[in-house]
Design an enzyme around this catalytic site. Structure first.
Site, PDB file in Angstrom:
ATOM      1  N   LYS A  31     -31.359 -16.303  25.368  1.00  0.00           N
ATOM      2  CA  LYS A  31     -31.432 -17.311  26.583  1.00  0.00           C
ATOM      3  C   LYS A  31     -32.292 -16.738  27.856  1.00  0.00           C
ATOM      4  CE  LYS A  31     -29.163 -20.487  24.367  1.00  0.00           C
ATOM      5  NZ  LYS A  31     -29.777 -21.781  23.962  1.00  0.00           N
TER       6      LYS A  31
ATOM      7  N   SER B  21     -27.333 -20.613  29.566  1.00  0.00           N
ATOM      8  CA  SER B  21     -25.827 -20.553  29.453  1.00  0.00           C
ATOM      9  C   SER B  21     -25.550 -19.499  30.459  1.00  0.00           C
ATOM     10  CB  SER B  21     -25.653 -19.909  28.023  1.00  0.00           C
ATOM     11  OG  SER B  21     -24.312 -19.229  27.939  1.00  0.00           O
TER      12      SER B  21
ATOM     13  N   ALA C 299     -31.866 -27.231  20.139  1.00  0.00           N
ATOM     14  CA  ALA C 299     -31.780 -26.474  19.256  1.00  0.00           C
ATOM     15  C   ALA C 299     -31.974 -25.104  19.184  1.00  0.00           C
ATOM     16  CB  ALA C 299     -33.114 -26.812  18.102  1.00  0.00           C
TER      17      ALA C 299
ATOM     18  N   TYR D 160     -27.741 -12.942  21.501  1.00  0.00           N
ATOM     19  CA  TYR D 160     -27.709 -14.424  21.787  1.00  0.00           C
ATOM     20  C   TYR D 160     -27.969 -14.658  23.273  1.00  0.00           C
ATOM     21  CZ  TYR D 160     -25.793 -18.798  23.379  1.00  0.00           C
ATOM     22  OH  TYR D 160     -25.558 -20.067  23.953  1.00  0.00           O
TER      23      TYR D 160
ATOM     24  N   ILE E 107     -37.671 -26.768  14.621  1.00  0.00           N
ATOM     25  CA  ILE E 107     -38.560 -26.443  15.715  1.00  0.00           C
ATOM     26  C   ILE E 107     -39.864 -25.451  15.593  1.00  0.00           C
ATOM     27  CG2 ILE E 107     -36.920 -27.526  17.429  1.00  0.00           C
ATOM     28  CD1 ILE E 107     -36.634 -24.129  18.082  1.00  0.00           C
TER      29      ILE E 107
ATOM     30  N   ASP F 276     -33.745 -32.273  13.885  1.00  0.00           N
ATOM     31  CA  ASP F 276     -32.881 -31.084  13.758  1.00  0.00           C
ATOM     32  C   ASP F 276     -32.806 -30.740  12.382  1.00  0.00           C
ATOM     33  OD1 ASP F 276     -30.004 -29.877  13.184  1.00  0.00           O
ATOM     34  OD2 ASP F 276     -29.594 -30.848  15.253  1.00  0.00           O
TER      35      ASP F 276
HETATM   36  P1  NAD Z   1     -24.574 -26.642  17.836  1.00  0.00           P
HETATM   37  O1  NAD Z   1     -24.781 -25.386  16.834  1.00  0.00           O
HETATM   38  O2  NAD Z   1     -23.469 -27.523  17.502  1.00  0.00           O
HETATM   39  O3  NAD Z   1     -26.199 -27.557  18.007  1.00  0.00           O
HETATM   40  C1  NAD Z   1     -27.377 -26.939  17.832  1.00  0.00           C
HETATM   41  C2  NAD Z   1     -28.128 -28.003  16.813  1.00  0.00           C
HETATM   42  O4  NAD Z   1     -29.513 -27.182  16.835  1.00  0.00           O
HETATM   43  C3  NAD Z   1     -27.554 -27.752  15.490  1.00  0.00           C
HETATM   44  O5  NAD Z   1     -27.412 -29.354  15.082  1.00  0.00           O
HETATM   45  C4  NAD Z   1     -28.505 -27.157  14.586  1.00  0.00           C
HETATM   46  O6  NAD Z   1     -28.341 -27.642  13.287  1.00  0.00           O
HETATM   47  C5  NAD Z   1     -29.844 -27.334  15.234  1.00  0.00           C
HETATM   48  N1  NAD Z   1     -30.846 -26.153  15.053  1.00  0.00           N
HETATM   49  C6  NAD Z   1     -30.512 -24.823  15.302  1.00  0.00           C
HETATM   50  N2  NAD Z   1     -31.577 -24.261  15.000  1.00  0.00           N
HETATM   51  C7  NAD Z   1     -32.669 -25.140  14.846  1.00  0.00           C
HETATM   52  C8  NAD Z   1     -34.117 -25.307  14.503  1.00  0.00           C
HETATM   53  N3  NAD Z   1     -34.580 -23.897  14.231  1.00  0.00           N
HETATM   54  N4  NAD Z   1     -34.753 -26.344  14.307  1.00  0.00           N
HETATM   55  C9  NAD Z   1     -34.226 -27.304  14.494  1.00  0.00           C
HETATM   56  N5  NAD Z   1     -32.923 -27.476  14.718  1.00  0.00           N
HETATM   57  C10 NAD Z   1     -32.163 -26.386  14.919  1.00  0.00           C
HETATM   58  O7  NAD Z   1     -24.604 -26.216  19.392  1.00  0.00           O
HETATM   59  P2  NAD Z   1     -24.220 -26.734  20.666  1.00  0.00           P
HETATM   60  O8  NAD Z   1     -22.838 -26.301  21.103  1.00  0.00           O
HETATM   61  O9  NAD Z   1     -24.540 -28.092  20.591  1.00  0.00           O
HETATM   62  O10 NAD Z   1     -25.406 -25.982  21.499  1.00  0.00           O
HETATM   63  C11 NAD Z   1     -26.404 -26.675  21.795  1.00  0.00           C
HETATM   64  C12 NAD Z   1     -27.284 -25.658  22.705  1.00  0.00           C
HETATM   65  O11 NAD Z   1     -26.509 -25.456  24.025  1.00  0.00           O
HETATM   66  C13 NAD Z   1     -27.603 -24.343  21.974  1.00  0.00           C
HETATM   67  O12 NAD Z   1     -29.010 -24.023  22.429  1.00  0.00           O
HETATM   68  C14 NAD Z   1     -26.591 -23.511  22.475  1.00  0.00           C
HETATM   69  O13 NAD Z   1     -27.107 -21.961  22.506  1.00  0.00           O
HETATM   70  C15 NAD Z   1     -26.412 -23.866  24.101  1.00  0.00           C
HETATM   71  N6  NAD Z   1     -25.048 -23.653  24.711  1.00  0.00           N
HETATM   72  C16 NAD Z   1     -24.184 -23.704  24.114  1.00  0.00           C
HETATM   73  C17 NAD Z   1     -22.835 -23.584  24.610  1.00  0.00           C
HETATM   74  C18 NAD Z   1     -21.507 -23.818  23.760  1.00  0.00           C
HETATM   75  O14 NAD Z   1     -20.337 -23.176  24.125  1.00  0.00           O
HETATM   76  N7  NAD Z   1     -21.484 -24.844  23.185  1.00  0.00           N
HETATM   77  C19 NAD Z   1     -22.840 -22.876  25.824  1.00  0.00           C
HETATM   78  C20 NAD Z   1     -23.920 -22.525  26.390  1.00  0.00           C
HETATM   79  C21 NAD Z   1     -25.149 -22.760  25.756  1.00  0.00           C
HETATM   80  C1  UD1 Z   2     -18.515 -17.462  24.886  1.00  0.00           C
HETATM   81  C2  UD1 Z   2     -19.722 -16.405  24.356  1.00  0.00           C
HETATM   82  C3  UD1 Z   2     -20.643 -16.765  25.595  1.00  0.00           C
HETATM   83  C4  UD1 Z   2     -21.158 -18.375  25.318  1.00  0.00           C
HETATM   84  C5  UD1 Z   2     -19.930 -19.127  25.596  1.00  0.00           C
HETATM   85  C6  UD1 Z   2     -20.063 -20.830  25.396  1.00  0.00           C
HETATM   86  C7  UD1 Z   2     -18.496 -14.585  23.405  1.00  0.00           C
HETATM   87  C8  UD1 Z   2     -18.163 -13.190  23.889  1.00  0.00           C
HETATM   88  N1  UD1 Z   2     -19.225 -15.189  24.613  1.00  0.00           N
HETATM   89  O1  UD1 Z   2     -17.822 -17.366  26.178  1.00  0.00           O
HETATM   90  O2  UD1 Z   2     -21.907 -16.175  25.450  1.00  0.00           O
HETATM   91  O3  UD1 Z   2     -22.067 -18.698  26.379  1.00  0.00           O
HETATM   92  O4  UD1 Z   2     -18.725 -18.785  24.786  1.00  0.00           O
HETATM   93  O5  UD1 Z   2     -18.904 -21.406  25.394  1.00  0.00           O
HETATM   94  O6  UD1 Z   2     -18.389 -14.855  22.347  1.00  0.00           O
HETATM   95  N2  UD1 Z   2     -10.486 -16.257  23.885  1.00  0.00           N
HETATM   96  C9  UD1 Z   2      -9.043 -15.644  23.138  1.00  0.00           C
HETATM   97  N3  UD1 Z   2      -8.874 -15.922  21.978  1.00  0.00           N
HETATM   98  C10 UD1 Z   2      -9.774 -16.570  21.153  1.00  0.00           C
HETATM   99  C11 UD1 Z   2     -10.896 -17.026  21.701  1.00  0.00           C
HETATM  100  C12 UD1 Z   2     -11.119 -16.944  22.984  1.00  0.00           C
HETATM  101  O7  UD1 Z   2      -8.238 -15.043  24.013  1.00  0.00           O
HETATM  102  O8  UD1 Z   2      -9.469 -16.749  20.021  1.00  0.00           O
HETATM  103  C13 UD1 Z   2     -10.495 -15.736  25.427  1.00  0.00           C
HETATM  104  C14 UD1 Z   2     -11.618 -15.049  25.650  1.00  0.00           C
HETATM  105  O9  UD1 Z   2     -11.457 -13.659  25.775  1.00  0.00           O
HETATM  106  C15 UD1 Z   2     -12.125 -15.985  27.075  1.00  0.00           C
HETATM  107  C16 UD1 Z   2     -11.617 -17.155  26.929  1.00  0.00           C
HETATM  108  O10 UD1 Z   2     -10.762 -17.337  26.085  1.00  0.00           O
HETATM  109  O11 UD1 Z   2     -11.418 -15.010  28.002  1.00  0.00           O
HETATM  110  C17 UD1 Z   2     -12.989 -17.964  26.654  1.00  0.00           C
HETATM  111  O12 UD1 Z   2     -13.540 -17.527  25.343  1.00  0.00           O
HETATM  112  P1  UD1 Z   2     -14.730 -18.411  24.608  1.00  0.00           P
HETATM  113  O13 UD1 Z   2     -14.320 -19.824  24.402  1.00  0.00           O
HETATM  114  O14 UD1 Z   2     -15.001 -17.625  23.411  1.00  0.00           O
HETATM  115  O15 UD1 Z   2     -15.831 -18.443  25.679  1.00  0.00           O
HETATM  116  P2  UD1 Z   2     -16.634 -17.087  26.515  1.00  0.00           P
HETATM  117  O16 UD1 Z   2     -15.787 -15.993  26.141  1.00  0.00           O
HETATM  118  O17 UD1 Z   2     -16.535 -17.655  28.046  1.00  0.00           O
END
Ligand code: NAD
Ligand code: UD1
Length: 338
Positions: free
Chosen positions: A153, A124, A81, A149, A59, A31
Site C-alpha cells: 500500500k 489503509s 482490486a 501487504y 488488472i 474483477d
Molecule cells: P476484497 O478481497 O473483498 O475485494 C478485493 C477484490 O479485488 C476482490 O473481489 C478480488 O477478487 C479482486 N481482485 C484482487 N486481485 C485482483 C486483480 N489482480 N485483478 C482484478 N481483480 C482483483 O477486499 P476488500 O475488503 O473489499 O478491500 C478492497 C480494497 O481495500 C483492497 O485493496 C484492500 O487492500 C483495501 N483495504 C481493505 C481493508 C479492509 O479491512 N477490508 C482495509 C484497508 C484497505
Molecule cells: C488488520 C490488519 C491491517 C489491515 C486491517 C484492515 C493485521 C496485523 N493487520 O488490522 O493491516 O489494514 O486489518 O481492517 O492483520 N483481534 C482479536 N482476535 C481476533 C481478531 C482480532 O483479539 O480473532 C484484535 C486485534 O488484536 C486488534 C483488533 O482485534 O486489536 C482488530 O483486529 P483486526 O480486525 O484484525 O484489524 P487490525 O489489527 O486493526
C-alpha cells in the site's frame, strides 16, 4: 461517462458500486474473482434495480484494460482490486507485490496512455505503522510498515505521488481506511471471508452464528483502558460514501491527496464483544491469548481533513455496525454460498 471500479465484486467494492448506482452513475466492474464471486454483484443489481456492466479479468492484463478503455468512455477509476491478507502477504510476498504494486502500475500505465488521469485508491491506516500518537493525521510519517501487504500500500502511494509530481494533470486520492465493518442494511451483501476470518468482527459474528467456538482475544496487556487493542471501526456504507465524496471532489483536487476515512472513535476488543452481546443478545465466549505479532495497541483517525476536503464524515455508529453485521451474518451464515 462510466466509472471503472476494479475489485468491485469484493466487500468494499460491492457496497461502493451499490452507492454509485443509487446516485445514478454508470458503473463498470473489473474483477478476477480471486477473492469474491459474481453473486455479490447479482445482489447489488437486485437491491439497486439496475444492471451493472461487468468484465471478468485481471488488472495486470494490459490488453484487456486497453480494450475496456477503447470500448467505454471512462471518466475515473476507483481502484479496490488487490490482495489484503496480512498473514498471507508474509508467506507470499511476491504475490502481493505483483498483484498490488505491479497490478496498479499496469493500470496507471494504461490509464496514462488513454489520457485518463483520475484515480481513487484503496489505501489503509496500515501505512502509518505504529503511530507515535493518536488520533492519526494525514501528515504523520508513513512507510514503517510491518508486513508486505502494508508495504505494498505504501509503495502504491509513493508511485501515485511520483506520478502526480511528474505530470500535474493527474488527480489521485488515496483513501486510508481504518477498520471497515458492517454490511448493507438489506442484509443481502456483506463481508464473506474465505476460511477462518483474520479480522475481529467477522470472527465475532461467526462465533455468534455458531460456526466458530470462541474468540481468541489477542492480548490484554496493552496500555489501553481495558488492556485490549483499540481500533477505529467504520461502517462499510459510510466508507462507500467516502468514495462518492472523493469522486465529487477529484476534479478540483490536483496532484496526490491522502485522506483518512475513519470515525475518530476508538473501541477496544472487549468493547466490541460487549456491544455485540448487548445488541444481538448472543453470547460471545472468549479467551485471552498472547498478542498477535505485528499488532499495535491503539489506532484511530483524526477524520477532520476528510470533512474539510471531501465534505464527508461517517454518520453510522457502533450499534449500526453491529446490527448490520449480524443481519448479514444471520441471514447468510455461509456468506454468498447460501
Ligand atoms: P476484497 O478481497 O473483498 O475485494 C478485493 C477484490 O479485488 C476482490 O473481489 C478480488 O477478487 C479482486 N481482485 C484482487 N486481485 C485482483 C486483480 N489482480 N485483478 C482484478 N481483480 C482483483 O477486499 P476488500 O475488503 O473489499 O478491500 C478492497 C480494497 O481495500 C483492497 O485493496 C484492500 O487492500 C483495501 N483495504 C481493505 C481493508 C479492509 O479491512 N477490508 C482495509 C484497508 C484497505
Ligand atoms: C488488520 C490488519 C491491517 C489491515 C486491517 C484492515 C493485521 C496485523 N493487520 O488490522 O493491516 O489494514 O486489518 O481492517 O492483520 N483481534 C482479536 N482476535 C481476533 C481478531 C482480532 O483479539 O480473532 C484484535 C486485534 O488484536 C486488534 C483488533 O482485534 O486489536 C482488530 O483486529 P483486526 O480486525 O484484525 O484489524 P487490525 O489489527 O486493526
Amino acid at each position: 461517462m462510466t466509472i471503472l471500479v476494479t475489485g468491485g465484486a469484493g466487500y468494499i467494492g460491492s457496497h461502493t458500486v451499490l452507492e454509485l448506482l443509487n446516485s445514478n452513475q454508470q458503473v463498470l466492474v473489473l474483477d478476477n474473482y480471486s477473492n469474491s464471486t459474481r453473486e455479490s454483484l447479482e445482489r447489488v443489481t437486485k437491491i439497486a434495480g439496475r444492471k451493472i456492466d461487468v468484465v471478468r479479468g485481471d488488472i495486470r492484463d494490459a490488453s484487456l484494460l486497453k480494450s475496456i478503455f477503447s470500448s467505454y468512455s471512462v471518466s475515473s477509476v476507483v481502484h479496490f482490486a488487490g490482495l489484503k491478507s496480512v498473514g498471507e502477504s508474509v508467506e507470499k510476498p511476491l504475490e502481493y507485490y505483483d498483484n498490488n504494486v505491479v497490478g496498479t502500475r499496469v493500470l496507471l500505465d494504461v490509464m496514462n496512455s488513454f489520457g485518463l488521469k483520475k484515480i481513487v485508491f484503496s489505501s489503509s491506516a496500515t501505512v502509518y505503522g505504529d503511530p507515535a500518537e493518536v488520533p492519526i493525521r494525514e501528515g504523520f510519517p508513513t512507510g514503517a510498515t510491518t508486513n508486505p501487504y502494508g508495504t505494498s500500500k505504501h509503495f502504491v502511494e509513493r508511485m501515485l505521488m511520483d506520478l502526480c509530481t511528474a505530470d500535474p494533470k493527474w488527480h489521485a486520492i488515496s483513501l486510508r481506511y481504518f477498520n471497515p465493518v458492517g454490511a448493507h442494511s438489506s442484509g443481502l451483501i456483506g463481508e464473506d471471508p474465505n476460511d477462518i476470518p483474520n479480522n475481529l468482527m467477522p470472527y465475532v459474528s461467526q462465533v455468534a452464528v455458531g460456526k466458530l467456538k470462541e474468540l481468541s482475544v489477542f492480548g490484554n496487556d496493552y496500555s489501553t483502558h481495558d488492556g485490549t487493542g483499540v481500533r477505529d471501526y467504520i461502517h462499510v456504507v459510510d466508507l462507500a460514501l467516502g468514495h462518492l465524496a472523493a469522486l465529487n471532489k477529484i476534479e478540483s483536487l490536483s496532484g496526490f491527496t491522502a485522506v483518512n476515512l475513519g470515525t475518530g472513535k476508538g473501541h477496544s476488543v472487549l468493547d466490541m464483544v460487549q456491544a455485540f452481546e448487548n445488541i444481538t443478545g448472543k453470547k460471545i465466549p472468549y479467551k485471552i491469548v498472547s498478542r498477535r505479532p505485528g499488532d499495535i495497541a491503539i489506532c484511530y483517525a483524526d477524520p477532520s481533513y476528510a470533512e474539510k476536503i471531501l465534505a464527508w464524515k461517517a454518520t453510522r455508529g457502533l450499534s449500526d455496525m453491529i446490527r448490520d453485521t449480524w443481519n448479514w451474518q444471520s441471514k447468510n451464515p455461509n456468506g454468498y454460498k447460501g
